[in-house]
Design a protein around this motif. Structure first.
Motif, short mmCIF file in Angstrom:
data_model
loop_
_atom_site.label_atom_id
_atom_site.label_comp_id
_atom_site.label_asym_id
_atom_site.label_seq_id
_atom_site.Cartn_x
_atom_site.Cartn_y
_atom_site.Cartn_z
N LEU A 248 9.12 38.09 -16.45
CA LEU A 248 7.90 38.81 -16.08
C LEU A 248 8.24 40.20 -15.56
N ASP A 249 7.47 41.19 -16.04
CA ASP A 249 7.56 42.56 -15.54
C ASP A 249 6.17 42.97 -15.07
N VAL A 250 6.06 43.30 -13.79
CA VAL A 250 4.77 43.67 -13.19
C VAL A 250 4.86 45.06 -12.60
N LYS A 251 3.84 45.87 -12.82
CA LYS A 251 3.76 47.20 -12.22
C LYS A 251 2.36 47.41 -11.68
N VAL A 254 -0.12 44.65 -12.34
CA VAL A 254 -0.54 44.35 -13.71
C VAL A 254 0.68 43.94 -14.53
N VAL A 255 0.52 42.92 -15.36
CA VAL A 255 1.62 42.44 -16.20
C VAL A 255 1.91 43.45 -17.30
N GLN A 256 3.15 43.97 -17.31
CA GLN A 256 3.57 44.91 -18.33
C GLN A 256 4.23 44.21 -19.52
N ASP A 257 5.01 43.18 -19.22
CA ASP A 257 5.72 42.43 -20.25
C ASP A 257 5.92 41.01 -19.73
N VAL A 258 5.91 40.05 -20.65
CA VAL A 258 6.08 38.66 -20.25
C VAL A 258 6.65 37.88 -21.42
N GLY A 281 -1.11 43.03 -19.77
CA GLY A 281 -2.16 43.95 -19.35
C GLY A 281 -3.15 43.36 -18.37
N ALA A 282 -2.95 42.10 -17.98
CA ALA A 282 -3.87 41.43 -17.07
C ALA A 282 -3.31 41.42 -15.65
N PRO A 283 -4.15 41.14 -14.66
CA PRO A 283 -3.66 41.07 -13.28
C PRO A 283 -2.62 39.97 -13.12
N ALA A 284 -1.61 40.24 -12.33
CA ALA A 284 -0.54 39.27 -12.10
C ALA A 284 -0.91 38.38 -10.92
N ASP A 285 -1.83 37.45 -11.15
CA ASP A 285 -2.25 36.55 -10.08
C ASP A 285 -2.38 35.13 -10.63
N ALA A 286 -2.52 34.19 -9.71
CA ALA A 286 -2.53 32.77 -10.08
C ALA A 286 -3.68 32.44 -11.02
N GLU A 287 -4.82 33.06 -10.83
CA GLU A 287 -5.97 32.79 -11.69
C GLU A 287 -5.68 33.20 -13.13
N THR A 288 -5.08 34.36 -13.30
CA THR A 288 -4.73 34.82 -14.64
C THR A 288 -3.67 33.92 -15.26
N PHE A 289 -2.68 33.54 -14.46
CA PHE A 289 -1.62 32.67 -14.98
C PHE A 289 -2.19 31.33 -15.44
N THR A 311 -1.20 18.90 -17.76
CA THR A 311 -1.30 19.34 -16.36
C THR A 311 0.04 19.83 -15.84
N LEU A 312 1.11 19.11 -16.19
CA LEU A 312 2.44 19.50 -15.75
C LEU A 312 2.80 20.90 -16.22
N MET A 313 2.57 21.19 -17.50
CA MET A 313 2.93 22.49 -18.04
C MET A 313 2.05 23.60 -17.45
N ARG A 314 0.79 23.30 -17.24
CA ARG A 314 -0.10 24.29 -16.61
C ARG A 314 0.43 24.64 -15.22
N ASN A 315 0.80 23.63 -14.46
CA ASN A 315 1.30 23.87 -13.11
C ASN A 315 2.63 24.62 -13.12
N LEU A 316 3.48 24.32 -14.11
CA LEU A 316 4.76 25.02 -14.22
C LEU A 316 4.54 26.51 -14.50
N VAL A 317 3.64 26.81 -15.42
CA VAL A 317 3.35 28.21 -15.74
C VAL A 317 2.91 28.96 -14.48
N VAL A 318 1.95 28.39 -13.78
CA VAL A 318 1.41 29.06 -12.59
C VAL A 318 2.50 29.22 -11.52
N ALA A 319 3.26 28.17 -11.27
CA ALA A 319 4.27 28.20 -10.20
C ALA A 319 5.37 29.21 -10.50
N VAL A 320 5.92 29.17 -11.71
CA VAL A 320 7.06 30.03 -12.03
C VAL A 320 6.63 31.49 -12.13
N LEU A 321 5.50 31.76 -12.78
CA LEU A 321 5.05 33.14 -12.87
C LEU A 321 4.66 33.71 -11.51
N THR A 322 4.08 32.87 -10.66
CA THR A 322 3.74 33.33 -9.30
C THR A 322 5.00 33.71 -8.54
#
Length: 330
Positions: A248-251, A254-258, A281-289, A311-322
């Protein structure tokens, strides 16, 4: 175990010639998967062509900033290499999560890419399996499938690919190089593994008789800020029930690259391109993730006993990106 002959190849052309001379021959790297399958009768080669002595055991930094990894580089050497750790930390973490030190010392990069599924029906020659015997059926669809595929499967096979290393390589657009008697070739990892469809016994797009010679990782600045997370059923070494390689690259929030790839959810490492598009290009927050994970997993078709993976994969995405986003903000 079927009786077999053994021969050590001294160069690439010699290895290819030995395989070409015997249709029942197989290349042998570390043997950590192939030998196990020979013991159970799943694999029955007449000859093993040992390729460990070929000059394919180097990791090179390329002029463009990428890496070239030889096919006989051991998993231990790959994980420990300082440039792998610096440029692609998720790859190091994936390899370390994959197996014990003893196995990593033997297992090779090329062999890791070609390892077979750990589905119990595939490993048991007394049971039908479309991977072993095309057209015999897939008992996992109605039987034991709690750790089977939720993405990209078919009625003919619901097994998952077991590689941890492959998940990280998929996230970073790796390219597989190979040699055949007709010359060299390349396959992006995204095209290396074939869709299951109605031919699950055809697992890769490698030409017949091909020898993997290496893997190239293109330059990816975002990969320096990456992580691999694996969920398994016990704390000691075990195959994943779900995993993720993320960068993840955030500036300015906002997510620049992922980059995102999932493991243990499909017959191949699953590149989460739908989620990547939703995040860029979206906000780097848990809701977006969470929304991006939902978009990727909308295509999931779980079986009766593996729906928990969604559910497991959804939670992994949110946790790791956060976690990655919070580290970027520090």
């Amino acid at each position: 175990m079927k009786e077999f002959s053994y021969q050590r190849a001294l160069d690439i052309s010699g290895a290819l010639a030995l395989l070409d001379a015997d249709p029942d021959a197989r290349f042998l790297g570390g043997g950590t998967n192939l030998v196990d399958l020979m013991k159970t009768g799943v694999e029955r080669p007449a000859r093993l062509v040992d390729v460990r002595e070929l000059p394919l055991d180097r990791i090179e930094v390329l002029e463009d900033g990428g890496l070239r990894i030889g096919a006989t580089v051991t998993n231990s050497d790959l994980a420990a290499h300082p440039e792998v750790r610096r440029r692609y930390p998720a790859l190091t973490q994936a390899v370390l999560a994959g197996a014990s030190g003893q196995l990593r010392n033997m297992a090779t990069v090329g062999g890791n890419l070609l390892q077979r599924t750990r589905c119990g029906y595939f490993a048991d020659v007394t049971k039908p399996c479309n991977k072993r015997e095309p057209g015999s059926g897939c008992p996992a669809v109605e039987g034991e499938h709690h750790n089977h595929a939720i993405l990209g499967a078919s009625a003919h096979c619901v097994a998952t690919h077991p590689s941890d290393m492959g998940v990280a390589l998929a996230a970073f657009d790796a390219v597989v190089s190979y040699e055949t008697a007709d010359g060299p070739g390349e396959l992006p990892l995204a095209e290396f593994y074939l869709p299951v469809g109605d031919t699950p016994h055809r697992e890769t797009a490698l030409p017949p008789g091909a020898l993997i010679t290496g893997v190239t990782l293109p330059p990816a600045p975002v990969a320096a800020h990456s992580r691999y997370r694996k969920v398994r059923e016990r704390a000691s070494y075990a195959f994943a029930i779900g995993s993720i390689a993320a960068a993840l690259d955030v500036k300015d929030g906002v997510v620049q690259d992922v980059r995102l790839a999932f493991g243990a959810v499909a017959s191949r490492p699953w590149r989460a391109r739908t989620a990547e598009r939703a995040l860029t290009g979206a906000p780097a927050d848990a809701e977006t993730f969470a929304a991006a994970a939902d978009a990727e997993l909308a295509a999931a078709k779980p079986l009766p006993h593996n729906g928990y993976k969604v559910t497991l994969m959804r939670n992994l995405v949110v946790a790791v990106l956060t976690e990655l986003a919070e580290e970027t903000a520090r």
